[in-house]
Motif scaffolding. Structure first.
Motif, PDB file in Angstrom:
ATOM      1  N   TYR A  62      -0.536   6.875   2.716  1.00 32.12           N
ATOM      2  CA  TYR A  62      -1.503   5.777   2.715  1.00 32.12           C
ATOM      3  C   TYR A  62      -2.923   6.295   2.555  1.00 32.12           C
ATOM      4  CZ  TYR A  62      -2.740   6.366   7.771  1.00 32.12           C
ATOM      5  OH  TYR A  62      -3.166   6.817   8.994  1.00 32.12           O
TER       6      TYR A  62
ATOM      7  N   ILE B 106      -8.198   1.730  -6.113  1.00 32.18           N
ATOM      8  CA  ILE B 106      -7.042   0.834  -6.253  1.00 32.18           C
ATOM      9  C   ILE B 106      -6.617   0.618  -7.706  1.00 32.18           C
ATOM     10  CG2 ILE B 106      -6.287  -1.563  -5.903  1.00 32.18           C
ATOM     11  CD1 ILE B 106      -7.730  -1.478  -3.196  1.00 32.18           C
TER      12      ILE B 106
ATOM     13  N   LEU C 241      -4.155   3.191  -9.006  1.00 29.45           N
ATOM     14  CA  LEU C 241      -2.865   3.364  -8.346  1.00 29.45           C
ATOM     15  C   LEU C 241      -1.829   2.427  -8.966  1.00 29.45           C
ATOM     16  CD1 LEU C 241      -4.104   3.419  -4.629  1.00 29.45           C
ATOM     17  CD2 LEU C 241      -3.573   5.393  -6.086  1.00 29.45           C
TER      18      LEU C 241
ATOM     19  N   VAL D 246      -4.529   1.022   2.073  1.00 30.74           N
ATOM     20  CA  VAL D 246      -3.521   0.874   1.022  1.00 30.74           C
ATOM     21  C   VAL D 246      -2.348   1.767   1.401  1.00 30.74           C
ATOM     22  CG1 VAL D 246      -2.976   1.295  -1.414  1.00 30.74           C
ATOM     23  CG2 VAL D 246      -5.199   0.342  -0.787  1.00 30.74           C
ATOM     24  N   VAL D 247      -1.128   1.219   1.387  1.00 32.35           N
ATOM     25  CA  VAL D 247       0.039   1.999   1.811  1.00 32.35           C
ATOM     26  C   VAL D 247       1.031   2.165   0.666  1.00 32.35           C
ATOM     27  CG1 VAL D 247      -0.176   1.193   4.190  1.00 32.35           C
ATOM     28  CG2 VAL D 247       1.361   0.008   2.628  1.00 32.35           C
ATOM     29  N   ARG D 248       1.799   3.241   0.754  1.00 34.62           N
ATOM     30  CA  ARG D 248       2.886   3.470  -0.192  1.00 34.62           C
ATOM     31  C   ARG D 248       4.068   2.599   0.234  1.00 34.62           C
ATOM     32  NH1 ARG D 248       3.593   7.375  -3.764  1.00 34.62           N
ATOM     33  NH2 ARG D 248       5.692   7.588  -4.651  1.00 34.62           N
ATOM     34  N   THR D 249       4.565   1.760  -0.650  1.00 34.50           N
ATOM     35  CA  THR D 249       5.571   0.771  -0.261  1.00 34.50           C
ATOM     36  C   THR D 249       6.884   1.413   0.174  1.00 34.50           C
ATOM     37  OG1 THR D 249       6.233   0.528  -2.590  1.00 34.50           O
ATOM     38  CG2 THR D 249       4.598  -1.015  -1.735  1.00 34.50           C
TER      39      THR D 249
ATOM     40  N   LEU E 287       3.886   0.692  -6.468  1.00 35.81           N
ATOM     41  CA  LEU E 287       4.104   1.722  -5.457  1.00 35.81           C
ATOM     42  C   LEU E 287       3.133   1.621  -4.287  1.00 35.81           C
ATOM     43  CD1 LEU E 287       4.745   4.910  -7.647  1.00 35.81           C
ATOM     44  CD2 LEU E 287       6.422   3.502  -6.458  1.00 35.81           C
ATOM     45  N   PHE E 288       1.942   1.058  -4.517  1.00 29.47           N
ATOM     46  CA  PHE E 288       0.936   0.991  -3.472  1.00 29.47           C
ATOM     47  C   PHE E 288       0.466  -0.446  -3.279  1.00 29.47           C
ATOM     48  CE2 PHE E 288       0.772   5.432  -4.690  1.00 29.47           C
ATOM     49  CZ  PHE E 288       0.646   6.074  -3.466  1.00 29.47           C
ATOM     50  N   TRP E 289       0.478  -0.892  -2.031  1.00 30.40           N
ATOM     51  CA  TRP E 289       0.025  -2.234  -1.674  1.00 30.40           C
ATOM     52  C   TRP E 289      -1.192  -2.128  -0.777  1.00 30.40           C
ATOM     53  CZ3 TRP E 289       5.072  -5.121   0.221  1.00 30.40           C
ATOM     54  CH2 TRP E 289       5.873  -5.394  -0.895  1.00 30.40           C
ATOM     55  N   GLN E 290      -2.174  -2.985  -1.029  1.00 30.12           N
ATOM     56  CA  GLN E 290      -3.275  -3.125  -0.084  1.00 30.12           C
ATOM     57  C   GLN E 290      -2.815  -4.058   1.022  1.00 30.12           C
ATOM     58  OE1 GLN E 290      -7.023  -4.424  -1.736  1.00 30.12           O
ATOM     59  NE2 GLN E 290      -8.143  -3.716   0.063  1.00 30.12           N
TER      60      GLN E 290
ATOM     61  N   ILE F 246       0.346  12.506  -6.005  1.00 36.48           N
ATOM     62  CA  ILE F 246       0.329  11.122  -5.540  1.00 36.48           C
ATOM     63  C   ILE F 246       1.643  10.754  -4.863  1.00 36.48           C
ATOM     64  CG2 ILE F 246       1.218  10.003  -7.622  1.00 36.48           C
ATOM     65  CD1 ILE F 246      -1.809   8.801  -5.594  1.00 36.48           C
TER      66      ILE F 246
END
Length: 275
Positions: free
Chosen positions: A191, A218, A221, A234-237, A225-228, A186
């Motif tokens: 993303y 979602i 996760l 969904v991206v890795r911040t 660390l991950f935002w929709q 992960i």
């Protein structure tokens, strides 16, 4: 308020749709139901064509559901032409889930629709429409903020039996040919993007595919660390390099390690407002 307010009904059970339209004719004779559709894609298409002031959206519909349709409309609504519409969800959920909706000030109608409950909804809608002003930046942000709360709370209520679990450490994903399954750490994922029947899993150097729907992925996760940032993304911040507006005013992200631009929907643009 307009003398002839308009509404769209999205309900995949024709008998229930007709019953709601009949009850609305009694409870709110001035309301014009401009379209009745049976799926989320139809709701998006007709709502963008007709720009109704009220949307009655069934939560459970084939294909794109009511929550997904609302998210699509929030992003595609022509705000220079009409204020963002009022939302009412139609649900067959039990009393417990309905109370969860109410806690978050979401307007909902339980199936089958009861006239007394509908009258309360009509009153709230009439009051909300009477307060509407010409769209401006502040009014838009207030409306989008309300929709964010509505959609997140409604989604949580619809998934009461699937609480968040311990975050995934690895994802079993196939390559593009589907012949090999890889255990993707992960920490390497930049993303996720929903695409047709699959979700694309993108690292800096590879693309993999999984069949788990994004909505089910979602909760697995780590939310820190991950935002929709879009209904389908969904991206890795910590991979986000910058957020820029394009010529149309839409926000796009650049990720370290990826060449493409990632679209950000209106509902999630607040995440990137300068502090």
């Amino acid at each position: 308020m307009s003398m002839n307010p308009s509404a769209l009904i999205a309900e995949d059970e024709p008998l229930l749709a007709r019953a709601l339209e009949t009850e609305l004719a009694t409870a709110w004779p001035e309301l014009q139901v401009v379209a009745t559709v049976g799926d989320g894609l139809g709701a998006v298409r007709e709502a963008l064509r007709l720009l109704p002031q009220v949307l009655f959206l069934d939560i459970r519909m084939p294909g794109l559901d009511g929550l997904g349709a609302a998210a699509e409309l929030a992003d595609g609504w022509p705000i220079s032409e009409a204020p963002i519409p009022q939302l009412v969800f139609i649900t067959a959920y039990d009393e417990y889930a309905a109370r969860a909706f109410e806690t978050h000030a979401i307007d909902y109608l339980l199936k089958p629709v009861e006239p007394a409950r509908l009258r309360k909804t009509v009153l709230r809608l009439q009051q909300a429409l009477a307060k509407q002003t010409a769209p401006d930046a502040d009014a838009l942000e207030r409306a989008l903020s309300q929709w964010r709360h509505v959609l997140s709370a409604a989604d949580a209520s619809g998934n009461l039996t699937t609480p968040r679990v311990a975050p995934l450490k690895r994802i079993a994903a196939s390559d593009s040919g589907g012949s090999t399954v890889h255990m993707v750490p992960i920490d390497e994922v930049l993303y996720f993007e929903a695409a047709d029947k699959y979700v694309r899993v993108l690292t800096a150097t590879h693309e993999y595919l999984i069949r788990t729907p994004l909505k089910q992925l979602i909760p697995q996760l780590d939310p820190s660390l991950f935002w929709q940032v879009h209904r389908a993304v969904v991206v890795r911040t910590d991979a986000i390099d910058s957020a820029q507006r394009d010529d149309t005013g839409k926000l796009q992200l650049t990720l370290r390690g990826r060449p493409e631009r990632i679209p950000v929907s209106r509902l999630h643009a607040h995440l990137f407002r300068a502090m």
